[in-house]
Design an enzyme around this catalytic site. Structure first.
Site, PDB file in Angstrom:
ATOM      1  N   GLY A 279       0.767  -1.237   0.000  1.00 37.93           N
ATOM      2  CA  GLY A 279       0.000   0.000   0.000  1.00 37.93           C
ATOM      3  C   GLY A 279       0.794   1.279   0.000  1.00 37.93           C
ATOM      4  O   GLY A 279       0.221   2.365   0.117  1.00 37.93           O
TER       5      GLY A 279
ATOM      6  N   GLY B  80       2.663   2.414  -2.519  1.00 34.73           N
ATOM      7  CA  GLY B  80       2.776   2.993  -3.847  1.00 34.73           C
ATOM      8  C   GLY B  80       3.844   2.373  -4.720  1.00 34.73           C
ATOM      9  O   GLY B  80       4.338   3.024  -5.648  1.00 34.73           O
ATOM     10  N   LYS B  81       4.190   1.112  -4.444  1.00 30.50           N
ATOM     11  CA  LYS B  81       5.196   0.441  -5.267  1.00 30.50           C
ATOM     12  C   LYS B  81       4.775   0.390  -6.732  1.00 30.50           C
ATOM     13  O   LYS B  81       5.546   0.707  -7.628  1.00 30.50           O
ATOM     14  CB  LYS B  81       5.422  -0.997  -4.773  1.00 30.50           C
ATOM     15  CG  LYS B  81       5.984  -1.122  -3.390  1.00 30.50           C
ATOM     16  CD  LYS B  81       6.206  -2.571  -3.032  1.00 30.50           C
ATOM     17  CE  LYS B  81       4.962  -3.412  -3.200  1.00 30.50           C
ATOM     18  NZ  LYS B  81       3.859  -2.987  -2.311  1.00 30.50           N
ATOM     19  N   THR B  82       3.533  -0.052  -6.960  1.00 29.45           N
ATOM     20  CA  THR B  82       3.069  -0.220  -8.337  1.00 29.45           C
ATOM     21  C   THR B  82       3.016   1.112  -9.067  1.00 29.45           C
ATOM     22  O   THR B  82       3.455   1.228 -10.218  1.00 29.45           O
ATOM     23  CB  THR B  82       1.691  -0.902  -8.354  1.00 29.45           C
ATOM     24  OG1 THR B  82       1.811  -2.223  -7.819  1.00 29.45           O
ATOM     25  CG2 THR B  82       1.140  -0.982  -9.769  1.00 29.45           C
ATOM     26  N   SER B  83       2.498   2.145  -8.410  1.00 31.75           N
ATOM     27  CA  SER B  83       2.448   3.469  -9.039  1.00 31.75           C
ATOM     28  C   SER B  83       3.844   3.956  -9.403  1.00 31.75           C
ATOM     29  O   SER B  83       4.080   4.461 -10.513  1.00 31.75           O
ATOM     30  CB  SER B  83       1.771   4.472  -8.099  1.00 31.75           C
ATOM     31  OG  SER B  83       0.444   4.105  -7.826  1.00 31.75           O
TER      32      SER B  83
ATOM     33  N   ASP C 169       3.674  -9.886  -8.070  1.00 34.70           N
ATOM     34  CA  ASP C 169       2.719  -9.853  -6.957  1.00 34.70           C
ATOM     35  C   ASP C 169       1.520 -10.737  -7.269  1.00 34.70           C
ATOM     36  O   ASP C 169       0.838 -10.528  -8.276  1.00 34.70           O
ATOM     37  CB  ASP C 169       2.242  -8.413  -6.730  1.00 34.70           C
ATOM     38  CG  ASP C 169       1.475  -8.240  -5.429  1.00 34.70           C
ATOM     39  OD1 ASP C 169       0.976  -9.248  -4.894  1.00 34.70           O
ATOM     40  OD2 ASP C 169       1.379  -7.103  -4.948  1.00 34.70           O
TER      41      ASP C 169
ATOM     42  N   THR D 211      -8.129   1.186  -6.397  1.00 29.71           N
ATOM     43  CA  THR D 211      -7.413  -0.090  -6.402  1.00 29.71           C
ATOM     44  C   THR D 211      -7.702  -0.937  -5.162  1.00 29.71           C
ATOM     45  O   THR D 211      -7.987  -2.134  -5.293  1.00 29.71           O
ATOM     46  CB  THR D 211      -5.902   0.156  -6.556  1.00 29.71           C
ATOM     47  OG1 THR D 211      -5.664   0.796  -7.814  1.00 29.71           O
ATOM     48  CG2 THR D 211      -5.140  -1.152  -6.510  1.00 29.71           C
TER      49      THR D 211
END
Length: 572
Positions: free
Chosen positions: A18, A20-23, A45, A501
């Site tokens: 949560g 913000g790794k993906t962003s 993931d 998300t």
């Protein structure tokens, strides 16, 4: 942004769920592709939402991302990887071995262990086999939440050592022939991970005490793996623009204090900061400006006309638990939505009513002890520790193997050194924890969504195996699924945030639970601005967007929604 300077070819983005790794990973991939590089973005993931962020439906093969030339992405799906792994292991023997033998091989390769090893196999090829990623200038990995990532990164070394030391040619996955063929590739993966000229590990965090502690712990464990090229990215840094908004002032103060108290483990790392945005970036246009965002330019929006749905009273839910005096409560959801805080709050309030309560976690990256604070006499705080559970499992199995001769015992001991054993051992501990809840209330803080799904999937496959064979823990294991399906015994709370998300991922989790015959007791929406009076333009903008997701929850996903407001000091 320091982490974007002089980058090596391979980038890893990891951190607490949560943050913000993906962003951050997707924005980096878009930036480099626009700059002219041919980029491959890989998600490892099990609960990935890269598809939604990139607005492109991904598979296990590189897919061209919509609207961005030179950018390709893929999602390592554990189940698809496991199916491919089984096919690779079994297909050469079809028509050669009897059907009964093939069926036994398929059973051996059907558990959660195979899911992880298969995903690892796919990950290793992408990392270490230059032919697989040939033609790409840069490879970016968007990894699972921290606990799963650390396990993934340690597997190349673990499997390399296991294959080298193994003398019998078998493992919990059956013959080691397939693994032996990959030994050189695994060794190459270890070299690449530790080579600063080839790999950079980007730790993503938020200006939050728990997230920074987790980043520090991760940094230390990565150093032990020989991964020294680390950068820190602090995402979601908020700066108040309305001095008369107490919520905005408190939010900025909390972030500033957390950063000033940053653990020493992180202070030597190069640091980049990213400002909080009005809304998490979903889509290419948002990703293009992710690093350029200036919160001072955000204008206040008019409140939307959507009516906010009513929420249930979580205290009444807790009172109902107290009246029952037994059973389990599980907090589930995407990493970073506050599962641990919610579990701690429920456990503490039950204990304050004089009830015997156990608070435990299945999360490999748990910080439940930090969150619970002072423990009361009737509150027991535990953690399912993988290292301890592996040793317990090995001891029990060897104690039951007195009938084996020396060769058979040597084979068994070798099998028990396999990296796969952790999943089995942790599963047994989970089943044991649920079994003990017959005479007390047990609150279970689970791992982030992907790991939890694998755990519940293991419950189904292991349950079937025990029914056929029986073992020392058969009563605990065979009783697990019936208990999880009993709404009077198991109350599962799906935790989320009022954002796109987390809500969409929570809905997917609920669908997985439904396939297992499990119905949640309700949804908990944490850190909501909706109940609060805010005037800071950025917070007004974020609050105005919440109604859409709150209405989606009550209209499409759950009859019961508990709304928890953002609090300066967290949940009490």
């Amino acid at each position: 942004m320091k982490f974007l300077e002089n980058m090596p070819r391979v980038l890893f983005f990891t951190g607490k769920g949560g943050v913000g790794k993906t962003s951050t990973a997707c924005a980096t991939a878009v930036r480099q592709a626009i700059a002219g590089e041919k980029v491959l973005l890989v998600s490892t993931d099990p609960a990935s939402n890269v598809d939604e962020v990139l607005e492109t439906r991904l598979t296990g093969e590189p897919i061209a991302v919509n609207q961005v030339e030179n950018l390709f992405a893929l999602n390592i799906d554990p189940r698809a990887a496991a199916a491919a792994y089984r096919a690779k292991a079994i297909d050469p023997y079809r028509g050669v071995l009897p059907d009964a033998v093939l069926e036994n091989m398929e059973e051996q390769l059907s558990g959660a262990c195979t899911l992880e090893v298969a995903a690892f196999d796919a990950f290793t090829e992408l990392l270490a086999d230059e032919q697989v990623t040939t033609g790409f200038d840069r490879v970016i990995f968007d990894t699972a939440p921290t606990g799963h990532t650390l396990r993934l990164l340690s597997l190349p070394r673990a499997w390399t050592g296991f294959v080298e030391d193994n003398t019998t040619g078998s493992s919990c996955l059956g013959p080691l022939a397939a693994l032996e063929k990959q030994t050189a590739l695994y060794a190459r993966a270890v070299e690449i991970l530790a080579d600063e000229s080839q790999t950079r590990l980007v730790l993503v965090t938020r200006p939050d005490g728990a997230a920074l502690k987790e980043a520090a712990r991760t940094s230390g464990e990565l150093l032990e793996l020989g991964i020294t090229n680390q950068h820190l990215v602090v995402n979601g840094v908020f700066t108040a623009t309305d001095a008369n908004d107490p919520v905005a002032i408190a939010l900025e103060s909390r972030g500033r204090n957390a950063l000033s108290d940053m653990p020493g483990q992180l202070r030597h790392l190069p640091v980049s900061t990213i400002a909080m945005s009005a809304n998490p970036p979903i889509g290419i246009e948002g990703l293009k400006t992710f690093f350029d965002h200036n919160p001072g330019k955000v204008a206040a929006e008019q409140e939307r006309s959507d009516t906010t749905p009513e929420s249930a009273d979580l205290n009444q839910f807790i009172d109902g638990l107290a009246a029952s005096g037994r059973g389990i409560v599980m907090t589930l959801g995407k990493g970073g939505v506050g599962k641990t805080s919610i579990a701690v709050m429920i456990a503490r309030k039950l204990a304050e009513q004089g009830l015997p309560v156990t608070l435990t976690t299945t999360d490999p990256a748990a910080h439940v002890h930090d969150a619970v604070g002072q423990v009361t006499d009737n509150l027991v705080v535990e953690r399912i520790n993988p290292v301890e559970e592996i040793e317990r499992y090995r001891t029990e199995v060897l104690a039951d193997a007195t009938h084996l001769d020396d060769d058979g015992r040597a084979l068994l001991e070798e099998d028990l050194r396999s990296p796969c054993i952790e999943e089995i051992a942790v599963f047994q501990a989970f089943a044991r924890t649920v079994f003990k809840a017959d005479n007390r209330i047990t609150v279970i803080d689970t791992a982030p969504t992907g790991h939890t799904i694998l755990l519940l999937d293991a419950a189904q496959s292991y349950h079937r195996e025990v029914l056929k064979r029986g073992d020392a823990h058969s009563e605990e294991v065979t009783g697990l699924l019936p208990r999880l399906r009993d709404p009077e015994f198991a109350r599962l709370l799906i935790c989320t945030l009022p954002e796109a998300t987390p809500v969409h991922e929570a809905a997917e989790l609920q669908e997985d639970l439904a396939r297992a015959g499990i119905k949640p007791a309700g949804w908990v929406v944490n850190q909501s601005l909706t109940p609060l009076e805010v005037t800071d333009p950025l917070l007004v903008s974020r609050r105005s967007r919440e109604a859409e997701y709150l209405n989606e929850i009550t209209s499409s996903h759950s009859d019961v929604m508990y709304l928890l407001p953002w609090q300066e000091g967290g949940l009490n």
